[in-house]
Design an enzyme around this catalytic site. Sequence first.
Site, mmCIF file in Angstrom:
data_model
loop_
_atom_site.group_PDB
_atom_site.id
_atom_site.type_symbol
_atom_site.label_atom_id
_atom_site.label_comp_id
_atom_site.label_asym_id
_atom_site.label_seq_id
_atom_site.Cartn_x
_atom_site.Cartn_y
_atom_site.Cartn_z
ATOM 1 C CB ALA A 1 -0.780 0.143 1.281
ATOM 2 C CB CYS B 1 -6.626 6.056 -9.311
ATOM 3 S SG CYS B 1 -5.231 5.492 -10.045
ATOM 4 C CB ILE C 1 -4.027 -8.256 -13.865
ATOM 5 C CG1 ILE C 1 -3.202 -9.174 -13.024
ATOM 6 C CG2 ILE C 1 -5.335 -8.900 -14.648
ATOM 7 C CD1 ILE C 1 -4.004 -9.998 -11.928
HETATM 8 C C1 LIG Z 1 5.597 -1.712 -4.461
HETATM 9 C C2 LIG Z 1 4.558 -1.548 -5.853
HETATM 10 C C3 LIG Z 1 4.366 -0.400 -6.340
HETATM 11 C C4 LIG Z 1 3.358 -0.325 -7.521
HETATM 12 N N1 LIG Z 1 3.091 0.921 -8.310
HETATM 13 C C5 LIG Z 1 2.197 0.789 -8.965
HETATM 14 C C6 LIG Z 1 1.897 2.074 -10.114
HETATM 15 O O1 LIG Z 1 2.409 3.091 -9.370
HETATM 16 N N2 LIG Z 1 1.394 1.881 -10.900
HETATM 17 C C7 LIG Z 1 0.725 0.751 -11.666
HETATM 18 O O2 LIG Z 1 -0.034 0.922 -12.532
HETATM 19 N N3 LIG Z 1 1.044 -0.252 -10.855
HETATM 20 C C8 LIG Z 1 1.594 -0.321 -9.715
HETATM 21 N N4 LIG Z 1 2.022 -1.500 -9.042
HETATM 22 C C9 LIG Z 1 1.363 -2.897 -9.894
HETATM 23 C C10 LIG Z 1 2.439 -3.770 -10.524
HETATM 24 O O3 LIG Z 1 2.834 -2.858 -11.903
HETATM 25 C C11 LIG Z 1 1.809 -4.946 -11.024
HETATM 26 O O4 LIG Z 1 0.622 -4.689 -11.718
HETATM 27 C C12 LIG Z 1 1.409 -5.959 -9.833
HETATM 28 O O5 LIG Z 1 2.500 -5.743 -8.911
HETATM 29 C C13 LIG Z 1 1.399 -7.315 -10.543
HETATM 30 O O6 LIG Z 1 2.489 -7.776 -11.038
HETATM 31 P P1 LIG Z 1 3.648 -8.554 -10.103
HETATM 32 O O7 LIG Z 1 3.096 -9.838 -9.565
HETATM 33 O O8 LIG Z 1 4.543 -9.242 -11.138
HETATM 34 O O9 LIG Z 1 4.323 -7.656 -9.159
HETATM 35 C C14 LIG Z 1 2.876 -1.842 -8.008
HETATM 36 C C15 LIG Z 1 3.089 -3.002 -7.602
HETATM 37 C C16 LIG Z 1 3.977 -2.989 -6.270
HETATM 38 C C17 LIG Z 1 4.341 -4.349 -5.912
#
Ligand SMILES: Cc1cc2nc3c(=O)[nH]c(=O)nc-3n(C[C@H](O)[C@H](O)[C@H](O)COP(=O)(O)O)c2cc1C
Length: 320
Positions: free
Chosen positions: A73, A133, A194
Amino acid sequence: MSQVVDMGVRIGRLVLKNPVMTASGTFGFGVEYEGLMDVGALGAIVTKGISLEPRLGNPAPRIAETPAGLLNAVGLQNPGLEGFVEDKLPWLRRAGPAVVVNILGDRVEDYASLARQLDALDGVDALEVNISCPNVAAGGIAFGSDPSAAAEISAAVVENTTRPVLVKLSPNVTDLVAIAKAVAAQRVDGLTLINTLRGMAIDPHTGEARLGNGIGGLSGPAIRPVAVRAIYEVHQEVDLPIVGCGGLMTALDAVEFLRAGASAVQVGSATFRRPDAASEVLSGLRAFCQEQQLDACSLLTGAVSVRGVKGDPRKEAQDA
Ligand SMILES: Cc1cc2nc3c(=O)[nH]c(=O)nc-3n(C[C@H](O)[C@H](O)[C@H](O)COP(=O)(O)O)c2cc1C
């Protein structure tokens, strides 16, 4: 001599030298990883989400580990458009990969304004629109959970930029295909599938929520099957390139995403475990294509068979 594989991919008007991108918020602004891996080899860097004004984010703790994933978060902390353009974009311009700027806002006008201002800059190759958002004008309901709000934002961005536009969808909806169709009708170049799944963790002894914000977004291996299903379903129903994201840890996971229907992939939380994860995924994917004697990596997109399911696989899976 090993076979040469064409790793190039096309996501609408966005042409990438290979399909491996970093996921927004998990790779900073790229410069942090210089020296840890060959950043320049990647297909694209997707920046942390940028808002019009700087944001400080949520109270700590912002990250909690769970058995097969990460809850976060962070609260979309970022330096704001001006800070990004002054401090981050100059390095990104020289880095080599395509630069995809992830944008976010509280109102449709915020997205339109970000798109317009970024369009005037060199070195921005595409926009990725985070619609997970809260919509301030609609009492905080996420834009991404309503097809008409998702379409409205997508249209506002497309109208205000000449650059390719990817729209990143939230899995926290009942009918993802309906949202994907509404967005696809707005002349966007692709969909990123996603974002994180809403989740929560509580310390059983103290009773305290593990995140300062209470609820957060779940990422990592736990969500990979959800991502694969989302990519597959949308690929079956919507004629638009997909960038797969969610729980991808290895090159074979990337192959799984491509087979489900993705044209490119994003490496996210895997980077927190291994800083050079995206590099490993790229070299492993190239090696896989060579082993399979594929001339082009793009041949993997949609190459899936669903045994025993006749007719509409989605319908029969529901009926089962
Ligand atoms: C710490 C963190 C910050 C993130 N910040 C953003 C963001 O600023 N904008 C966004 O679209 N997704 C954000 N995400 C989501 C990731 O881009 C991604 O969609 C999500 O983590 C799923 O992929 P993963 O399981 O490979 O991490 C964030 C994820 C994490 C863990």
